[in-house]
Design a protein around this motif. Sequence first.
Motif, PDB file in Angstrom:
ATOM      1  N   VAL A 119       3.950  22.218 -11.562  1.00 40.70           N
ATOM      2  CA  VAL A 119       4.701  21.043 -12.024  1.00 40.70           C
ATOM      3  C   VAL A 119       6.016  20.911 -11.267  1.00 40.70           C
ATOM      4  O   VAL A 119       6.417  19.813 -10.861  1.00 40.70           O
ATOM      5  N   SER A 120       6.714  22.019 -11.044  1.00 35.81           N
ATOM      6  CA  SER A 120       7.969  21.981 -10.289  1.00 35.81           C
ATOM      7  C   SER A 120       7.737  21.510  -8.859  1.00 35.81           C
ATOM      8  O   SER A 120       8.547  20.749  -8.306  1.00 35.81           O
ATOM      9  N   ALA A 121       6.631  21.939  -8.238  1.00 33.02           N
ATOM     10  CA  ALA A 121       6.330  21.519  -6.865  1.00 33.02           C
ATOM     11  C   ALA A 121       6.079  20.022  -6.792  1.00 33.02           C
ATOM     12  O   ALA A 121       6.513  19.352  -5.842  1.00 33.02           O
ATOM     13  N   ILE A 122       5.401  19.463  -7.782  1.00 31.78           N
ATOM     14  CA  ILE A 122       5.144  18.016  -7.789  1.00 31.78           C
ATOM     15  C   ILE A 122       6.441  17.240  -7.938  1.00 31.78           C
ATOM     16  O   ILE A 122       6.653  16.217  -7.283  1.00 31.78           O
ATOM     17  N   PRO A 163       1.424  13.412  -3.855  1.00 26.21           N
ATOM     18  CA  PRO A 163       0.789  14.686  -4.234  1.00 26.21           C
ATOM     19  C   PRO A 163      -0.650  14.752  -3.752  1.00 26.21           C
ATOM     20  O   PRO A 163      -1.358  13.749  -3.662  1.00 26.21           O
ATOM     21  N   THR A 164      -1.045  15.954  -3.448  1.00 28.44           N
ATOM     22  CA  THR A 164      -2.410  16.174  -2.973  1.00 28.44           C
ATOM     23  C   THR A 164      -3.383  16.231  -4.150  1.00 28.44           C
ATOM     24  O   THR A 164      -2.987  16.216  -5.315  1.00 28.44           O
ATOM     25  N   LYS A 165      -4.649  16.312  -3.801  1.00 28.65           N
ATOM     26  CA  LYS A 165      -5.686  16.402  -4.828  1.00 28.65           C
ATOM     27  C   LYS A 165      -5.544  17.681  -5.652  1.00 28.65           C
ATOM     28  O   LYS A 165      -5.702  17.665  -6.879  1.00 28.65           O
ATOM     29  N   ASP A 166      -5.225  18.789  -4.978  1.00 26.44           N
ATOM     30  CA  ASP A 166      -5.056  20.057  -5.697  1.00 26.44           C
ATOM     31  C   ASP A 166      -3.866  20.003  -6.657  1.00 26.44           C
ATOM     32  O   ASP A 166      -3.919  20.551  -7.758  1.00 26.44           O
ATOM     33  N   GLU A 167      -2.797  19.340  -6.231  1.00 24.26           N
ATOM     34  CA  GLU A 167      -1.616  19.229  -7.105  1.00 24.26           C
ATOM     35  C   GLU A 167      -1.929  18.374  -8.333  1.00 24.26           C
ATOM     36  O   GLU A 167      -1.500  18.687  -9.454  1.00 24.26           O
ATOM     37  N   LEU A 168      -2.656  17.269  -8.139  1.00 26.41           N
ATOM     38  CA  LEU A 168      -3.047  16.437  -9.278  1.00 26.41           C
ATOM     39  C   LEU A 168      -3.957  17.219 -10.224  1.00 26.41           C
ATOM     40  O   LEU A 168      -3.813  17.130 -11.465  1.00 26.41           O
ATOM     41  N   TYR A 169      -4.854  17.992  -9.688  1.00 25.85           N
ATOM     42  CA  TYR A 169      -5.717  18.826 -10.531  1.00 25.85           C
ATOM     43  C   TYR A 169      -4.892  19.877 -11.274  1.00 25.85           C
ATOM     44  O   TYR A 169      -5.149  20.152 -12.453  1.00 25.85           O
ATOM     45  N   GLY A 170      -3.889  20.457 -10.596  1.00 22.88           N
ATOM     46  CA  GLY A 170      -3.022  21.434 -11.258  1.00 22.88           C
ATOM     47  C   GLY A 170      -2.212  20.814 -12.376  1.00 22.88           C
ATOM     48  O   GLY A 170      -2.001  21.437 -13.427  1.00 22.88           O
ATOM     49  N   LEU A 171      -1.748  19.560 -12.196  1.00 22.09           N
ATOM     50  CA  LEU A 171      -1.019  18.874 -13.253  1.00 22.09           C
ATOM     51  C   LEU A 171      -1.917  18.647 -14.461  1.00 22.09           C
ATOM     52  O   LEU A 171      -1.497  18.832 -15.611  1.00 22.09           O
ATOM     53  N   TRP A 172      -3.158  18.226 -14.197  1.00 21.52           N
ATOM     54  CA  TRP A 172      -4.106  18.028 -15.297  1.00 21.52           C
ATOM     55  C   TRP A 172      -4.373  19.346 -16.035  1.00 21.52           C
ATOM     56  O   TRP A 172      -4.419  19.393 -17.263  1.00 21.52           O
ATOM     57  N   GLN A 173      -4.520  20.429 -15.291  1.00 22.71           N
ATOM     58  CA  GLN A 173      -4.731  21.733 -15.924  1.00 22.71           C
ATOM     59  C   GLN A 173      -3.514  22.159 -16.741  1.00 22.71           C
ATOM     60  O   GLN A 173      -3.658  22.774 -17.803  1.00 22.71           O
ATOM     61  N   ALA A 174      -2.308  21.830 -16.272  1.00 25.14           N
ATOM     62  CA  ALA A 174      -1.100  22.153 -17.042  1.00 25.14           C
ATOM     63  C   ALA A 174      -1.101  21.410 -18.372  1.00 25.14           C
ATOM     64  O   ALA A 174      -0.726  21.971 -19.420  1.00 25.14           O
ATOM     65  N   TYR A 175      -1.531  20.132 -18.336  1.00 28.52           N
ATOM     66  CA  TYR A 175      -1.667  19.378 -19.584  1.00 28.52           C
ATOM     67  C   TYR A 175      -2.663  20.064 -20.527  1.00 28.52           C
ATOM     68  O   TYR A 175      -2.388  20.247 -21.720  1.00 28.52           O
TER      69      TYR A 175
END
Length: 457
Positions: A136-139, A146-158
């Motif tokens: 989340v801090s990187a985004i 944001p890249t696809k991996d970052e968007l997926y990481g944000l969704w996983q954080a949710y």
Amino acid sequence: MKRYLATITLSVMMLFSIAPSYANQSLLNQTAHAKAAEQKANKQREGEFAATEAQLKRELNALQAKRKRLDKDIQTLSDTFQVNEQILADKEKQLTLATGSLGEIFGVVRQAAKDVQLEQQRSVASIGAAADVAVVSAIIEAKSIPTKDELYGLWQAYVHQINAGAQASLVSVPYVDHSGEISQKQVLRLGAFALADEEGYLAWDASKHIATRYSVQPDSALLSSMKVSQGVSVVAVDATRGALLEQLANNPTLIQRIEQGGIVGKIILGLLLIGLLIGVYRALILLSIKSKISKQLKQVDSPTADNPLGRVMLVHKEDKSPTIEALELRLLEAVMDEQESLEKGISTVKLLAAIAPMLGLLGTVTGMIDTFQTITQFGNADPRIMAGGISMALITTVLGLIAAMPLLLVHNMLSSLSEGIRNIIEKQGVGLVAERAEQAQNLKLTTEQNASQEVIA
């Protein structure tokens, strides 16, 4: 060079004209040798000059050729730069057209990431989720889409945040005890609301990642407040995530409230204690007297001196007054004596009930004076200072009212008991007077009848 030779020749001619004849030949020889040496040196110097001139011409030609090459390279680079500028401008236009909608998505993603970060900072559900916090801090800090991996990481954080907030689990956190020592402690995480252990609730410092115990715990312990409803354990939690639990430390206990009352509050409580002791003592005495009077009413013919009614009846029994009026006065005197003993201490309780609120008002006034004096000295920039002083000042009024109400109830109870006993005594006294009056009237009638019979006889 020619001028130099002419000067030398002129000098020589002058020397020939001036010097003696015998030296002319020698001087000419010397001059010739000097001229020859000088001509040789001049030729050598001219050769060096010619070599240097040729070297400089070669270097000049090389530099001119190099300048031509550089001018040609500069022209080539300038043309290439212009072409690249045009290509870059075209590419930027294409990128702007291609990423027009993605820019809005980037803004939405960053805002969503900030919301998640805010939740992570204040929620205990982020304990053990360092990877999600980093994503989340990187985004948020990124300057590009944001890249696809970052968007997926944000969704996983949710998802992780929601799952952690919906269940109770055991986690290990750094814990600071009362002595200041830090140790790892396994605690119960209640969703996204609180941390707790077997002794109560814990406060979580998200900035330092340290758990501490609240200075004041709720009245009901954590384990004792658990209930089972349809096979599910139910426990009360602070929905404000610790705000209410922190406010418990600002709520003074009963002892602290009493201490806030100062010396006046202690005096009021002392009066309350004295009044209650007097009331309990007198109530026990009056109840005992009432019990004895009840027994005496069952034994009217044998009065005893251990109760007021018995003593009044003994006065009637021992009375030798010739008239009813004298007996009535004697009984009235006895009833008044008993009434004085029955009402002993009741006036004291009433006085204490009246003094308690007055002392409370006195404490309030003095407390307000101290509060305004503090405001005069330090100003009222912080309303909490004034509110705290007023609260402390009003404590004495509360204590005075609290002391007055039970004292008034005790006074009313004692007055009712005393009045009931006095009514019984007066009623029995009136009955004794009436009985004596009936006896006197019967005796008078009997005497008159006997006298009439004697006259007739």
